[in-house]
Design an enzyme around this catalytic site. Structure first.
Site, PDB file in Angstrom:
ATOM      1  N   GLU A   5       1.053   7.155   6.905  1.00 17.27           N
ATOM      2  CA  GLU A   5       2.470   6.426   6.278  1.00 17.27           C
ATOM      3  C   GLU A   5       2.324   7.032   4.757  1.00 17.27           C
ATOM      4  O   GLU A   5       3.146   7.416   3.731  1.00 17.27           O
ATOM      5  CB  GLU A   5       2.350   5.192   6.396  1.00 17.27           C
ATOM      6  CG  GLU A   5       2.701   4.463   7.724  1.00 17.27           C
ATOM      7  CD  GLU A   5       2.923   2.975   8.096  1.00 17.27           C
ATOM      8  OE1 GLU A   5       3.810   2.483   6.847  1.00 17.27           O
ATOM      9  OE2 GLU A   5       3.003   2.334   8.275  1.00 17.27           O
ATOM     10  N   ASP A  24      20.789   3.035   7.507  1.00 20.89           N
ATOM     11  CA  ASP A  24      21.984   2.510   7.782  1.00 20.89           C
ATOM     12  C   ASP A  24      22.157   1.539   8.397  1.00 20.89           C
ATOM     13  O   ASP A  24      21.311   0.419   7.596  1.00 20.89           O
ATOM     14  CB  ASP A  24      22.668   3.846   8.789  1.00 20.89           C
ATOM     15  CG  ASP A  24      21.902   3.414  10.234  1.00 20.89           C
ATOM     16  OD1 ASP A  24      21.065   2.258  10.139  1.00 20.89           O
ATOM     17  OD2 ASP A  24      22.268   4.447  11.011  1.00 20.89           O
ATOM     18  N   HIS A  83       9.162   3.108   8.712  1.00 25.69           N
ATOM     19  CA  HIS A  83       8.528   2.105   9.415  1.00 25.69           C
ATOM     20  C   HIS A  83       7.563   2.494  11.045  1.00 25.69           C
ATOM     21  O   HIS A  83       7.412   4.219  10.672  1.00 25.69           O
ATOM     22  CB  HIS A  83       9.679   2.461  10.435  1.00 25.69           C
ATOM     23  CG  HIS A  83       9.949   1.602  11.652  1.00 25.69           C
ATOM     24  ND1 HIS A  83       9.880  -0.245  11.358  1.00 25.69           N
ATOM     25  CD2 HIS A  83       9.539   1.758  12.864  1.00 25.69           C
ATOM     26  CE1 HIS A  83      10.106  -0.577  13.049  1.00 25.69           C
ATOM     27  NE2 HIS A  83       9.284   0.421  13.666  1.00 25.69           N
ATOM     28  N   ARG A 125      14.087  -6.563   5.140  1.00 27.75           N
ATOM     29  CA  ARG A 125      15.306  -7.797   4.660  1.00 27.75           C
ATOM     30  C   ARG A 125      15.882  -6.563   5.368  1.00 27.75           C
ATOM     31  O   ARG A 125      16.018  -5.769   5.420  1.00 27.75           O
ATOM     32  CB  ARG A 125      14.793  -8.009   3.678  1.00 27.75           C
ATOM     33  CG  ARG A 125      14.984  -9.007   3.041  1.00 27.75           C
ATOM     34  CD  ARG A 125      15.252 -10.472   3.347  1.00 27.75           C
ATOM     35  NE  ARG A 125      16.516 -10.778   3.298  1.00 27.75           N
ATOM     36  CZ  ARG A 125      17.322 -11.773   3.008  1.00 27.75           C
ATOM     37  NH1 ARG A 125      16.881 -13.196   3.673  1.00 27.75           N
ATOM     38  NH2 ARG A 125      18.203 -11.789   3.027  1.00 27.75           N
ATOM     39  N   LEU A 183      19.264  -5.172   5.186  1.00 30.68           N
ATOM     40  CA  LEU A 183      20.360  -4.355   3.944  1.00 30.68           C
ATOM     41  C   LEU A 183      21.880  -4.329   4.847  1.00 30.68           C
ATOM     42  O   LEU A 183      21.830  -3.330   5.585  1.00 30.68           O
ATOM     43  CB  LEU A 183      20.051  -3.337   2.999  1.00 30.68           C
ATOM     44  CG  LEU A 183      18.653  -3.568   2.538  1.00 30.68           C
ATOM     45  CD1 LEU A 183      18.818  -2.483   1.431  1.00 30.68           C
ATOM     46  CD2 LEU A 183      18.984  -4.399   1.738  1.00 30.68           C
ATOM     47  N   SER A 197       1.083  -0.919   0.157  1.00 30.07           N
ATOM     48  CA  SER A 197       0.368  -0.391  -0.349  1.00 30.07           C
ATOM     49  C   SER A 197       0.595   1.390  -0.073  1.00 30.07           C
ATOM     50  O   SER A 197       0.406   2.605  -0.645  1.00 30.07           O
ATOM     51  CB  SER A 197      -0.774   0.051   1.556  1.00 30.07           C
ATOM     52  OG  SER A 197      -0.330   0.464   2.248  1.00 30.07           O
ATOM     53  N   ASN A 198       1.922   0.920   0.562  1.00 27.38           N
ATOM     54  CA  ASN A 198       3.524   2.323   0.573  1.00 27.38           C
ATOM     55  C   ASN A 198       3.550   2.004  -0.730  1.00 27.38           C
ATOM     56  O   ASN A 198       3.611   3.737  -1.192  1.00 27.38           O
ATOM     57  CB  ASN A 198       4.063   1.665   1.836  1.00 27.38           C
ATOM     58  CG  ASN A 198       3.783   2.299   3.036  1.00 27.38           C
ATOM     59  OD1 ASN A 198       3.231   4.321   3.311  1.00 27.38           O
ATOM     60  ND2 ASN A 198       3.358   1.707   4.078  1.00 27.38           N
ATOM     61  N   GLY A 235      22.010  -0.436  10.518  1.00 24.80           N
ATOM     62  CA  GLY A 235      21.659  -0.860  11.554  1.00 24.80           C
ATOM     63  C   GLY A 235      19.888  -1.052  11.549  1.00 24.80           C
ATOM     64  O   GLY A 235      19.558  -1.121  10.315  1.00 24.80           O
TER      65      GLY A 235
HETATM   66  C1  GAR Z   1       3.816  -0.843   7.029  1.00 21.24           C
HETATM   67  O1  GAR Z   1       3.675  -0.506   8.036  1.00 21.24           O
HETATM   68  C2  GAR Z   1       5.436  -0.275   6.879  1.00 21.24           C
HETATM   69  O2  GAR Z   1       6.174   0.720   7.406  1.00 21.24           O
HETATM   70  C3  GAR Z   1       5.848  -1.278   7.076  1.00 21.24           C
HETATM   71  O3  GAR Z   1       5.536  -2.681   7.179  1.00 21.24           O
HETATM   72  C4  GAR Z   1       4.230  -2.380   6.242  1.00 21.24           C
HETATM   73  C5  GAR Z   1       3.881  -2.232   5.083  1.00 21.24           C
HETATM   74  O4  GAR Z   1       2.986  -2.422   4.401  1.00 21.24           O
HETATM   75  N1  GAR Z   1       7.337  -1.902   7.211  1.00 21.24           N
HETATM   76  C6  GAR Z   1       8.448  -2.102   8.805  1.00 21.24           C
HETATM   77  O5  GAR Z   1       7.609  -2.786   9.546  1.00 21.24           O
HETATM   78  C7  GAR Z   1       9.559  -2.219   8.639  1.00 21.24           C
HETATM   79  N2  GAR Z   1      10.443  -2.280  10.035  1.00 21.24           N
HETATM   80  P1  GAR Z   1       2.685  -1.934   2.794  1.00 21.24           P
HETATM   81  O6  GAR Z   1       3.125  -3.555   1.967  1.00 21.24           O
HETATM   82  O7  GAR Z   1       1.391  -2.202   2.667  1.00 21.24           O
HETATM   83  O8  GAR Z   1       2.653  -0.897   2.517  1.00 21.24           O
END
Ligand code: GAR
Length: 209
Positions: free
Chosen positions: A174, A141, A109, A91, A93, A13-14, A143
């Site tokens: 988001e 980065d 995030h 994942r 990197l 969705s993002n 981390g």
């Molecule tokens: C989103 O909430 C994104 O912030 C999170 O996964 C979801 C993906 O949704 N990402 C993390 O947690 C990364 N650490 P989407 O596939 O519908 O965009």
């Protein structure tokens, strides 16, 4: 227009929010390719529907992280990608990969970092009892969700929230924040310098905290 490579693992969705932003004539970026490490991710379907080259690089089949990242780098370079956007890419990197795109990898995030990095950020927030949650776009980065912050948006945590309702409220933010942060980054208004975020102009008023 800056060429984005968007990395995904799930629903996308993002990615959709970025595709929609890039469809606007005045947006300073375009999605050059989408790569998923999960072959069944719905995000790949979204990319195909938008007419964007999309491919799966199965991180499990690749054998090692090094081999996976090498094919990822080659794929992104072949598409002349300038910026890498992690849109639900689950994942980590390595520093080696990141040197291929110095200061040009962005992640979204679902928490107000530095609180609640890693998996299940929304659950962590509920368990901790915070009253304000949100999302963060940051430079990546090596981390886990530790890089310098580009932009954040906050939402309230309501008394009867569960993980699903809080996640949905954050996700709606988001979808606005990621296109905004990508615009700030690719236009040089926010950049990574000496391991810190540098803001070149006064922050835009539309949602940048
Ligand atoms: C989103 O909430 C994104 O912030 C999170 O996964 C979801 C993906 O949704 N990402 C993390 O947690 C990364 N650490 P989407 O596939 O519908 O965009």
């Amino acid at each position: 227009r800056a060429r984005l490579g968007v990395l995904v693992s799930g629903s996308g969705s993002n990615l959709q929010a970025l595709l929609d932003a890039c469809a606007r004539a005045d947006y300073p970026a375009e999605v050059a390719c989408v790569v998923s490490n999960v072959p069944t991710a719905y995000a790949l379907e979204r990319a195909r529907r938008a007419g964007v080259p999309a491919m799966a690089l199965d991180s499990k089949a690749a054998g090692s992280r090094g081999a996976f990242e090498q094919s990822l780098l080659e794929t992104l370079r072949a598409a002349n990608v300038e910026w890498v956007c992690l849109a639900g890419f689950m994942r980590l990197l390595s520093a080696d990969f990141l040197t291929g795109f110095p200061g040009r990898v962005l992640n979204i995030h679902p928490s107000l970092l530095p609180s609640f990095p890693g998996l299940h950020a929304q659950r962590q927030a509920l368990e901790r009892g915070v009253k304000v949650a949100g999302c963060t776009v940051h430079f990546v980065d090596a981390g886990t969700d530790t890089g310098p912050i580009v932009a954040q948006a906050a939402v309230p945590v309501l008394p009867d929230d569960d993980e699903a309702s809080l996640s949905a409220r954050i996700l709606a933010e988001e979808h606005k924040l990621f296109p905004l942060a990508v615009r700030l980054a690719v236009t040089g208004k926010v950049s990574l310098e000496g391991g810190r975020t540098r803001v070149a102009a006064p922050p835009a008023t539309e949602g940048l905290c």
